[in-house]
Write an enzyme that holds these catalytic residues in place. Structure first.
Site, PDB file in Angstrom:
ATOM      1  N   LYS A 150       0.862  -1.198   0.000  1.00  0.00           N
ATOM      2  CA  LYS A 150       0.000   0.000   0.000  1.00  0.00           C
ATOM      3  C   LYS A 150       0.887   1.233   0.000  1.00  0.00           C
ATOM      4  O   LYS A 150       2.062   1.183   0.407  1.00  0.00           O
ATOM      5  CB  LYS A 150      -0.937   0.037   1.199  1.00  0.00           C
ATOM      6  CG  LYS A 150      -0.281   0.004   2.591  1.00  0.00           C
ATOM      7  CD  LYS A 150       0.153   1.328   3.163  1.00  0.00           C
ATOM      8  CE  LYS A 150       0.721   1.180   4.591  1.00  0.00           C
ATOM      9  NZ  LYS A 150       1.599   2.282   4.997  1.00  0.00           N
ATOM     10  N   PRO A 197       9.778  -4.398   0.052  1.00  0.00           N
ATOM     11  CA  PRO A 197      10.867  -4.181   1.012  1.00  0.00           C
ATOM     12  C   PRO A 197      10.329  -3.964   2.427  1.00  0.00           C
ATOM     13  O   PRO A 197       9.262  -3.385   2.610  1.00  0.00           O
ATOM     14  CB  PRO A 197      11.565  -2.917   0.504  1.00  0.00           C
ATOM     15  CG  PRO A 197      10.744  -2.372  -0.606  1.00  0.00           C
ATOM     16  CD  PRO A 197       9.701  -3.367  -0.983  1.00  0.00           C
ATOM     17  N   GLY A 244       7.332   1.333   4.931  1.00  0.00           N
ATOM     18  CA  GLY A 244       6.040   2.026   5.008  1.00  0.00           C
ATOM     19  C   GLY A 244       5.082   1.556   3.930  1.00  0.00           C
ATOM     20  O   GLY A 244       4.067   2.191   3.651  1.00  0.00           O
ATOM     21  N   LEU A 245       5.390   0.403   3.321  1.00  0.00           N
ATOM     22  CA  LEU A 245       4.545  -0.151   2.255  1.00  0.00           C
ATOM     23  C   LEU A 245       3.602  -1.236   2.792  1.00  0.00           C
ATOM     24  O   LEU A 245       2.825  -1.816   2.039  1.00  0.00           O
ATOM     25  CB  LEU A 245       5.412  -0.738   1.132  1.00  0.00           C
ATOM     26  CG  LEU A 245       6.293   0.271   0.388  1.00  0.00           C
ATOM     27  CD1 LEU A 245       7.277  -0.456  -0.527  1.00  0.00           C
ATOM     28  CD2 LEU A 245       5.434   1.243  -0.426  1.00  0.00           C
ATOM     29  N   GLY A 254       4.149  -4.283   3.903  1.00  0.00           N
ATOM     30  CA  GLY A 254       4.374  -5.652   3.433  1.00  0.00           C
ATOM     31  C   GLY A 254       4.039  -6.715   4.476  1.00  0.00           C
ATOM     32  O   GLY A 254       3.299  -7.660   4.191  1.00  0.00           O
ATOM     33  N   GLY A 255       4.550  -6.550   5.695  1.00  0.00           N
ATOM     34  CA  GLY A 255       4.287  -7.532   6.754  1.00  0.00           C
ATOM     35  C   GLY A 255       2.799  -7.590   7.086  1.00  0.00           C
ATOM     36  O   GLY A 255       2.233  -8.670   7.289  1.00  0.00           O
ATOM     37  N   SER A 256       2.150  -6.414   7.117  1.00  0.00           N
ATOM     38  CA  SER A 256       0.712  -6.356   7.420  1.00  0.00           C
ATOM     39  C   SER A 256      -0.094  -7.030   6.320  1.00  0.00           C
ATOM     40  O   SER A 256      -1.073  -7.736   6.578  1.00  0.00           O
ATOM     41  CB  SER A 256       0.251  -4.899   7.538  1.00  0.00           C
ATOM     42  OG  SER A 256       0.977  -4.238   8.542  1.00  0.00           O
ATOM     43  N   ASP A 264      -2.315  -1.639  10.405  1.00  0.00           N
ATOM     44  CA  ASP A 264      -2.541  -1.597   8.955  1.00  0.00           C
ATOM     45  C   ASP A 264      -3.160  -2.884   8.415  1.00  0.00           C
ATOM     46  O   ASP A 264      -3.548  -2.931   7.249  1.00  0.00           O
ATOM     47  CB  ASP A 264      -1.207  -1.387   8.213  1.00  0.00           C
ATOM     48  CG  ASP A 264      -0.659   0.016   8.386  1.00  0.00           C
ATOM     49  OD1 ASP A 264      -1.389   0.884   8.896  1.00  0.00           O
ATOM     50  OD2 ASP A 264       0.509   0.235   8.010  1.00  0.00           O
TER      51      ASP A 264
END
Ligand code: C5P
Length: 303
Positions: A18, A100, A104-105, A107-109, A142
């Site tokens: 996101k 990455p 703040g993208l 990814g883990g969420s 998130d």
């Protein structure tokens, strides 16, 4: 929990990144989190997960991140699903990372949300949407957004969602990921508030411009209250922001708490020209992506 729909032994599911189109920090709450207003937008940079049923326990394999333990969000999501749904069985997860970390993208969420959605399909259960949302919120601020994806206004600590109509015209996104990621908690710690009413107003203007659908005007209203602390932690970011502007971006902003920064462009060609112009001058990685619609529009899984 009642089973509904067909279960299966194995499935693949995508987990999109996101970006935050605007992020207003309205103050610190008694629970230690910050009250936010943001527009979440899913984009086409995706992790890929393969989920398999197994007799018991949870395992996560990720060649890019060897030694992932029980603290990993995908692992925690699978454990939470098994515990809360009361299902007897286990889950094996193969995780192909492309988003990455510390960028703040989300990814883990997104991986965690994909595990929740995928596990429901794997075991043929359909929890009420509010229950799924509560599981997601327990995993991270998130995570709830990524259950449905697409475009949504996020309030509270990010978990209170209002879906938005997709952007009406053409748009391309060029994301820059510095070599260094940053931890969300570190950026919030460095955040110094002020002018809270004005922040709320700035967000109201931004959302109105989303509805109006003019990319230049929307881009001019973009802001992220976490830029100041994030830029102080990764000084390279203010230079890249100027470079993206100079390369024709209609709007440039940090996403979430960083460290990634993105530019919005009128189309893929314009974004590609900017990538070529900036490539040699920046040590990090570029990703040219597009807005992604809600999960129900692109299908949940492939077996
Ligand atoms: O919810 P999540 O675990 O992703 O948040 C990570 C950290 O970021 C929190 O522990 C908190 O320090 C900070 N945070 C915050 N306000 C938010 C979201 C996150 O202060 N709205």
């Amino acid at each position: 929990m009642s089973a509904s729909g067909a279960a299966c032994a194995e499935l693949c599911i995508r987990a999109p990144a996101k970006i935050n189109l605007g992020l207003a920090v309205l103050g610190k709450r008694p629970d230690g989190y910050h009250e936010l207003r943001t527009i979440f937008q899913a984009v086409s940079l995706c992790d890929r997960l393969r989920l398999r049923r197994r007799p018991r326990g949870v395992s996560v394999r990720c060649p890019a991140l060897p030694g992932l333990g029980e603290g990993n969000l995908a692992h925690r999501a699978a454990s939470l699903f098994l515990r809360e749904s009361g299902i007897r069985g286990g889950v094996g997860i193969d995780l192909e990372k492309r988003i990455p970390a510390g960028g703040g993208l989300g990814g883990g969420s997104s991986d965690a949300a994909a595990v929740l959605v995928g596990c429901c399909r794997l075991f043929g259960v359909r929890p009420p949407p509010e229950r799924l949302a509560a599981w997601a919120a327990a995993l991270g601020s998130d995570v709830p957004f990524f259950i449905a994806g697409g475009t949504a206004i996020g309030a509270g600590r990010g978990e209170l969602l209002t879906p938005l109509a997709p952007w009406p015209g053409p748009v391309a996104v060029l994301i820059y990921a510095p070599e260094r990621g940053i931890a969300t908690a570190e950026v919030f710690r460095a955040f110094r508030g002020g002018g809270l009413t004005r922040r709320e107003e700035a967000f109201t203007i931004l959302s109105a411009r989303w509805q109006a659908g003019h990319l230049g005007r929307f881009g001019a209203a973009l802001f992220n209250d976490l830029e100041r602390p994030a830029f102080s932690l990764v000084p390279e970011l203010s230079r890249v922001k100027q470079l993206l502007r100079g390369a024709g971006a209609e709007g440039v902003s940090l996403t979430g708490s960083g460290s990634c920064i993105y530019g919005l462009f009128t189309g893929a060609e314009a974004a590609e020209r900017a990538r070529r112009a900036l490539g040699a001058a920046c040590p990090g990685k570029f990703f040219r992506v597009h807005f992604m619609p809600a999960r129900r529009r692109w299908g949940v899984v492939k077996r």
